[in-house]
Design a protein around this motif. Structure first.
Motif, PDB file in Angstrom:
ATOM      1  N   GLU A  74      39.071  42.246  42.302  1.00  0.00           N
ATOM      2  CA  GLU A  74      39.853  43.422  42.692  1.00  0.00           C
ATOM      3  C   GLU A  74      38.952  44.634  42.974  1.00  0.00           C
ATOM      4  N   TRP A 106      38.291  45.287  46.763  1.00  0.00           N
ATOM      5  CA  TRP A 106      39.401  45.567  47.679  1.00  0.00           C
ATOM      6  C   TRP A 106      39.198  46.860  48.468  1.00  0.00           C
ATOM      7  N   ARG A 124      44.836  38.394  44.430  1.00  0.00           N
ATOM      8  CA  ARG A 124      43.579  37.753  44.029  1.00  0.00           C
ATOM      9  C   ARG A 124      43.593  36.251  44.324  1.00  0.00           C
ATOM     10  N   SER A 165      37.782  42.372  36.464  1.00  0.00           N
ATOM     11  CA  SER A 165      38.269  42.473  37.844  1.00  0.00           C
ATOM     12  C   SER A 165      38.272  41.137  38.569  1.00  0.00           C
TER      13      SER A 165
END
Length: 447
Positions: free
Chosen positions: A73, A76, A90, A211
């Motif tokens: 993440e 992004w 994800r 993440s």
């Protein structure tokens, strides 16, 4: 200056007007009407690393993105800043299914082992696909994407952007116009790997950052592939379960002019004639692979050689010119061609006297409007689906040939190849590397 070059065979050249008038390929499936007109709605599978370039290319072509995914993440940001209303995921399996009414095409830039599962899911949903090189992780997967392209009548493009460059076109024109005469050998080499090889599989996992969804990253690979800081996000190419080594990474670039110009079909055999140590079945630091190609359409049989990790062909083949760090040489009975770099850069006929005698070839191949733009034009119906130069009709058999070299890395001796039945005929052990076992219930169906 004379130019003693035979008229060009039009075989396999991009001729859009012929494709349209002759109906060689139907236009892509009509896109769902977009509220902003003829803009392509694209879903990104991967947004960090190389995928960031895909994000920039899509934005540069005015594409719309309603959804994107990356297992990390924290990666992004590039997509999020360009399309703040787009939804992030994800797991691309979830995104492709849930958002299927919100995109027309998919752009894939992930570790190699995810190329096929993402591409085939998208194509079965009727979506156009732009996928990074190598097209797939295995020979069997490459065959399936060629079948899928014809079955679903979709616009496709592999991300070997050098296919759209001027240098590769010059080499193809010279060769197919007869400037080299009969070609007996082709040599391609790269300065890769520039990442660690050989590598051992991690025996102990490092803490996984919050993440990252490591289970999704592993995907169809064995769960025994543990997280190790540094392997993600870049140093995965040397691992057999994630990447395709130096040959898979750069072969689809460096070998492109060879496959385009020679139109070789499938090799009859492949052999790893030299390699350094392999650890845990992962890729070696260096290797030399030989392929034999049969006579075809009046062209004599010839041998192809691949070199990586510092290996190079005999310097004498340069005919007085120093071999570059990366490049290719075509050896003909009239003259040779040498190019520098991975993308067909600065090709020259050698020896230099022959370059002066022959000069530039007749310009017979349509010049590219841009590698990504070709895909966008085809995916929006403005061009036929075979307009992209590295569409899967070309990229599928090309990638099969490249990846067959990796099969040879895992085996001893010359492997006899039956392309029709996609099988090694003299070594049963080799056939388990033509495809792979998919783990963790990860879907990878046939076309």
């Amino acid at each position: 200056m004379s130019n003693k070059i035979k008229p060009l065979s039009r075989r396999n050249f991009i001729k859009t007007s012929t494709a349209i008038s002759g109906g060689a390929m139907m236009a892509p499936n009509i896109l769902v009407a977009d509220h902003h007109g003829q803009k392509l709605r694209i879903a990104h599978v991967g947004t960090g690393g190389r995928a960031g370039a895909h994000v920039n290319m899509a934005a540069g072509e005015g594409c719309i993105c309603n959804t994107y995914c990356d297992v990390d993440e924290s990666k992004w940001g590039s997509a999020k800043s360009k399309w703040p209303k787009a939804k992030g995921y994800r797991d691309y399996r979830e995104m492709l299914e849930k958002e299927k009414d919100n995109y027309d095409a998919v752009s894939i830039a992930t570790p190699d082992h995810h190329h096929y599962p993402a591409a085939i899911q998208a194509m079965k949903l009727g979506k156009h696909v732009y996928c990074e090189k190598p097209l797939t992780h295995t020979v069997w997967e490459a065959r399936q994407l060629g079948i899928a392209r014809d079955k679903y009548k979709l616009a496709t493009q592999m991300g070997n952007q050098g296919h759209s460059n001027e240098g590769n076109r010059l080499m193809v024109e010279w060769i197919q116009q007869g400037a080299l005469g009969k070609i007996s050998e082709v040599h391609c080499w790269t300065n890769r790997p520039v990442w660690p090889q050989p590598v051992a599989n991690p025996k102990k996992a490092d803490p996984i950052p919050g993440s990252i969804d490591w289970d999704v990253y592993v995907g169809p690979a064995p769960k025994t592939q543990l997280y190790k800081k540094g392997v993600y996000p870049f140093k995965w190419r040397g691992f057999w379960n994630f990447g395709a080594g130096a040959l898979g990474d750069m072969g689809c670039h460096t070998m492109d002019a060879f496959f385009w110009a020679m139109d070789p079909g499938a090799p009859t055999s492949v052999e790893c004639v030299k390699k350094s140590e392999m650890i845990d079945g992962n890729f070696p630091k260096s290797s030399v692979v030989k392929m034999k190609f049969p006579a075809r359409d009046g062209r004599p049989a010839f041998d192809f050689y691949w070199y990586d990790g510092g290996e190079k062909p005999d310097a004498a083949l340069g005919l007085g010119r120093k071999l570059p760090g990366t490049g290719c040489i075509f050896v003909g009975d009239k003259s040779s061609i040498m190019s520098a770099g991975d993308y067909g850069d600065s090709p020259r006929i050698i020896p230099e006297a022959k370059m002066r005698e022959i000069g530039r070839p007749e310009k017979t191949i349509e010049r590219s409007v841009g590698h990504y733009k070709e895909f966008v034009l085809a995916a929006t119906g403005k061009k036929p689906i075979d307009y992209p130069g590295s569409n899967f009709g070309y990229a599928s058999p090309f990638s099969e040939t490249v990846l067959l070299g990796n099969v040879a890395l895992r085996c001893e001796g010359e492997l006899k190849w039956d392309s029709k039945n996609i099988k090694v005929t003299n070594n049963d052990e080799a056939n388990k590397y033509v495809n792979k076992e998919y783990h963790n219930d990860w879907p990878a169906p046939a076309a």
